[in-house]
Structures are given as C-alpha cells and as structure tokens.
Design a protein around this motif. Structure first.
Motif, PDB file in Angstrom:
ATOM      1  N   TRP A  54      -7.442  -4.481   4.750  1.00 22.81           N
ATOM      2  CA  TRP A  54      -7.571  -4.202   6.189  1.00 22.81           C
ATOM      3  C   TRP A  54      -6.372  -3.391   6.683  1.00 22.81           C
ATOM      4  O   TRP A  54      -6.522  -2.425   7.440  1.00 22.81           O
ATOM      5  CB  TRP A  54      -7.702  -5.515   6.947  1.00 22.81           C
ATOM      6  N   LEU A  55      -5.178  -3.768   6.238  1.00 19.70           N
ATOM      7  CA  LEU A  55      -3.979  -3.037   6.649  1.00 19.70           C
ATOM      8  C   LEU A  55      -4.028  -1.589   6.171  1.00 19.70           C
ATOM      9  O   LEU A  55      -3.643  -0.664   6.904  1.00 19.70           O
ATOM     10  CB  LEU A  55      -2.732  -3.729   6.094  1.00 19.70           C
ATOM     11  N   LEU A  64       1.486   3.177   5.389  1.00 21.05           N
ATOM     12  CA  LEU A  64       0.722   2.893   4.178  1.00 21.05           C
ATOM     13  C   LEU A  64       1.561   2.317   3.034  1.00 21.05           C
ATOM     14  O   LEU A  64       1.098   1.413   2.329  1.00 21.05           O
ATOM     15  CB  LEU A  64       0.001   4.158   3.703  1.00 21.05           C
ATOM     16  N   PRO A  65       2.795   2.784   2.801  1.00 20.64           N
ATOM     17  CA  PRO A  65       3.566   2.181   1.705  1.00 20.64           C
ATOM     18  C   PRO A  65       3.745   0.669   1.849  1.00 20.64           C
ATOM     19  O   PRO A  65       3.698  -0.056   0.848  1.00 20.64           O
ATOM     20  CB  PRO A  65       4.914   2.917   1.795  1.00 20.64           C
ATOM     21  N   PHE A  66       3.925   0.187   3.078  1.00 30.05           N
ATOM     22  CA  PHE A  66       4.075  -1.251   3.279  1.00 30.05           C
ATOM     23  C   PHE A  66       2.763  -1.980   2.969  1.00 30.05           C
ATOM     24  O   PHE A  66       2.770  -3.064   2.371  1.00 30.05           O
ATOM     25  CB  PHE A  66       4.523  -1.537   4.708  1.00 30.05           C
ATOM     26  N   ALA A  67       1.647  -1.390   3.387  1.00 32.75           N
ATOM     27  CA  ALA A  67       0.345  -1.982   3.102  1.00 32.75           C
ATOM     28  C   ALA A  67       0.068  -1.976   1.600  1.00 32.75           C
ATOM     29  O   ALA A  67      -0.474  -2.950   1.053  1.00 32.75           O
ATOM     30  CB  ALA A  67      -0.760  -1.228   3.849  1.00 32.75           C
ATOM     31  N   ILE A  69       2.305  -2.040  -0.821  1.00 35.13           N
ATOM     32  CA  ILE A  69       3.167  -3.041  -1.459  1.00 35.13           C
ATOM     33  C   ILE A  69       2.610  -4.440  -1.234  1.00 35.13           C
ATOM     34  O   ILE A  69       2.557  -5.265  -2.161  1.00 35.13           O
ATOM     35  CB  ILE A  69       4.607  -2.927  -0.933  1.00 35.13           C
ATOM     36  N   PHE A  70       2.161  -4.721  -0.015  1.00 39.48           N
ATOM     37  CA  PHE A  70       1.603  -6.040   0.282  1.00 39.48           C
ATOM     38  C   PHE A  70       0.352  -6.303  -0.556  1.00 39.48           C
ATOM     39  O   PHE A  70       0.219  -7.372  -1.173  1.00 39.48           O
ATOM     40  CB  PHE A  70       1.267  -6.150   1.770  1.00 39.48           C
ATOM     41  N   LEU A  71      -0.560  -5.329  -0.608  1.00 44.21           N
ATOM     42  CA  LEU A  71      -1.798  -5.533  -1.353  1.00 44.21           C
ATOM     43  C   LEU A  71      -1.524  -5.603  -2.852  1.00 44.21           C
ATOM     44  O   LEU A  71      -2.056  -6.487  -3.541  1.00 44.21           O
ATOM     45  CB  LEU A  71      -2.793  -4.407  -1.059  1.00 44.21           C
ATOM     46  N   GLY A  72      -0.702  -4.710  -3.389  1.00 45.45           N
ATOM     47  CA  GLY A  72      -0.405  -4.735  -4.814  1.00 45.45           C
ATOM     48  C   GLY A  72       0.239  -6.036  -5.253  1.00 45.45           C
ATOM     49  O   GLY A  72      -0.064  -6.572  -6.329  1.00 45.45           O
ATOM     50  N   THR A  73       1.127  -6.570  -4.412  1.00 46.14           N
ATOM     51  CA  THR A  73       1.771  -7.845  -4.721  1.00 46.14           C
ATOM     52  C   THR A  73       0.766  -8.990  -4.640  1.00 46.14           C
ATOM     53  O   THR A  73       0.798  -9.921  -5.461  1.00 46.14           O
ATOM     54  CB  THR A  73       2.952  -8.094  -3.767  1.00 46.14           C
ATOM     55  N   SER A  74      -0.157  -8.927  -3.681  1.00 46.99           N
ATOM     56  CA  SER A  74      -1.198  -9.947  -3.577  1.00 46.99           C
ATOM     57  C   SER A  74      -2.141  -9.901  -4.777  1.00 46.99           C
ATOM     58  O   SER A  74      -2.610 -10.939  -5.257  1.00 46.99           O
ATOM     59  CB  SER A  74      -1.994  -9.756  -2.278  1.00 46.99           C
TER      60      SER A  74
END
Length: 344
Positions: A54-55, A64-67, A69-74
C-alpha cells in the motif's frame, strides 16, 4: 575513523562437553510451541507486507525507498516464518509446516523444500570447512582451482557485494532437483515447480496491470531489499575474523554451534519485522526452539556459557571489516584477505 573488530581471546571449550550438555542447560519451556504466538506472527507479518504494498502504491517517488525498505524487510520476516516451518518449530503437524512454508516463500520465488534440505545440511555441518554450504569460505587451494571468472565473482561476493550472495545461492542451488535422489528429489521438484508456476502467473499479471515500472516497483526492488537482509543475516551469523572453520577431522559440534555462531544486534524495527532471526546461537544449538522463545534461551546461554559467546552489533563498519578481511581460510593461517593472499 573505523574501529577494528577486536580478535576475541575466548577460552577453549572443553572437548568433553557435548552438544547435548549445553542444550540440557536451557529452560524446558523454550521448546514449547505456542500456536497462538505462531499464528499471530503470521497475521502481523501479512499485515506488514500488505501495508508495504500500500505504501508503495501511494508514495511519491522520493518516499519510495522507505516503502521498499519496509516491504523488503517484511518479506524477510515471511522468510523467517518459513524458516521455522522448515525446522518443524512452527507447528507440531508436518503438513501445516510445509503448507505455511510454501506460502511464506512464494512471494520471493524461493523453493521451500530445496531451501529446507540444503539449510538442514548447514545446521548439521556448521563451520565445517569445505562441507558447510552457507558462506563457507574457500581455501586458497580451492580458490586457485577456479577459473578467472569464478575468482572474480567470488572476490565480489566476499567483499562489497555480499548483499547479492543469497541471490547467487538461490539461483544456483535451489532449482536443481535433478542433482538429488529419492524423496529429496521429488520434494525439491515440487517446490521448484510450485514457485515457477507462481511466477508464471504473477509476473505476467504484474506486467499487464502495472507495466514494467510496476514490476520493478512492486516486486523487483523489494525482492532485492529482501535479499540484502537474507545475505546480511547469513554472512554475519558465522563470520567474524576470529571465528574458526575446522576441517572434518578436527570439527566438534558443540564448539561449532556455541562458539562459531554470532549473536548480532540490529535496529529494533529490523528485529521486530524479522522475528529475532539475529538471536541465532540458541537456534544453532537446537532448531526445536520457536523464534518467540529465542531471547529467553539466549539469556540462559549468557548466564551459563557467556564467556564462549560471540556477540556484536550490526553496522557498516562491521560489514566493511568482514568484507575486507574474511576472504580465504587456511587451517593454519586462519582468515586471509585477498590482498594478504596475493602477496604471500
């Protein structure tokens, strides 16, 4: 200025101490599976992955880089759940472990049974030189036997490009079911075809709905972040300048699992999203401990075996020094950097 990782002069573990002796000091409750905690982890992880997509969908380009990083880590967290399934520490039912494991690995196109079988080999032969299959450093003799192209790739993977190491491992080993026999071959073939079919359906759907940039944005870039963490976790788990790799004749299971495994502290949000995979020493002593009991088990090890433990903290300095120093391994000289080896 970069602070060097000090070479640790820990006491030698008594050779009479067996792996079972160490395991017996752990509290019995750390081995107890809790279905509520296990399934709550799945729900929270899926919620984080959904939030990550969603982000990405709503973020302007500069966020986008923050999104990613969040998704890849999840997604790395999903891998950790599948990791517990592969060790049968998610559920008491094998079919539940295998079902959940396949589903957790599907978004990253990772064949579950192939990983499970190869990873169990790593646990059985941890830090056994030229036998372990997870970031086992090559000996100078093995390195010399490589072609110039293979040497070039190995130099990159053991230095600044460590973060693509798990991609190379995934691509080269996890789809080759024909290299196995019997039940292993059947299971690996099933898992490989499962994710191949998933990719054959999912990738065209992405291209048709969001185009090439959407494929890069929603799958490829988070997948690279995911592999950054998987590569980082796995190399740090057993790599410091003073951690020994032993040839088969000198290898000792208790020493390898207790003294050859690293506890590394990461930022809190990484540890949360990746379910404490960094609390790795108790997991290597026995894979029967579910992820949510690892911290209790580690506290017990600190109390009873603290002088033998390797503990560090993630930083770019740590990764730089591993990448600068931990290249080739000689039984007598221990780790050698490529620079040291070239001027021998």
């Amino acid at each position: 200025m970069t602070t060097l990782i000090p070479l640790r002069k820990s006491p030698q573990l008594d050779s009479n101490i067996k792996l079972r002796d160490i395991i017996n000091t752990l509290p019995k409750e750390v081995f107890v599976k809790d279905a509520r905690k296990a399934w709550l982890t799945v729900i929270v992880n899926l919620a984080c992955v959904t939030a990550g997509y969603w982000l990405i969908a709503i973020s302007p380009w500069f966020l986008l880089p923050f999104a990613w990083i969040f998704l890849g880590t999840s997604l790395a967290g999903m891998f950790v759940i599948g990791h517990d399934c592969g060790h049968r520490s998610f559920s008491n039912r094998i079919w539940v472990n295998d079902l959940v494991g396949h589903l957790m690995f599907l978004p990253t196109i990772y064949p579950y049974h192939a990983w499970r079988i190869l990873h169990n080999h790593h646990h059985k032969h941890t830090n056994k030189l030229e036998v372990d299959n997870a970031w086992d450093p090559f000996t100078p003799e093995t390195y010399d036997s490589f072609s110039p192209t293979m040497q070039w790739w190995y130099r990159r993977l053991r230095s600044r490009f460590w973060w693509v190491g798990s991609i190379a491992h995934w691509a080269s080993l996890h789809f080759s079911w024909w290299a196995h026999t019997g039940k292993d071959k059947e299971q690996i073939r099933f898992s490989a075809l499962f994710v191949i079919v998933g990719a054959a359906i999912g990738f065209p759907a992405l291209f048709l709905t969001v185009g090439f940039w959407g494929f890069v944005k929603f799958w490829l870039t988070p997948w690279i972040v995911y592999h950054f963490w998987i590569s980082t976790f796995t190399v740090v788990h057993h790599t410091l300048p003073d951690i020994p790799f032993k040839p088969e004749g000198e290898w000792n299971a208790a020493e390898a699992q207790l003294c050859g495994t690293v506890h590394c502290k990461y930022p809190w949000w990484v540890e949360f999203l990746c379910h404490d995979i960094n609390v790795h020493i108790p997991h290597h002593l026995t894979t029967g401990i579910p992820w949510y009991n690892l911290r209790q088990a580690h506290a017990s090890l600190q109390e009873n075996w603290g002088e033998y433990l390797h503990e560090t903290e993630f930083s770019w300095s740590l990764m730089k020094q591993i990448g600068d120093r931990c290249h080739l391994y000689d039984v007598e000289r221990k780790y050698q950097s490529f620079a040291q080896y070239s001027v021998k």
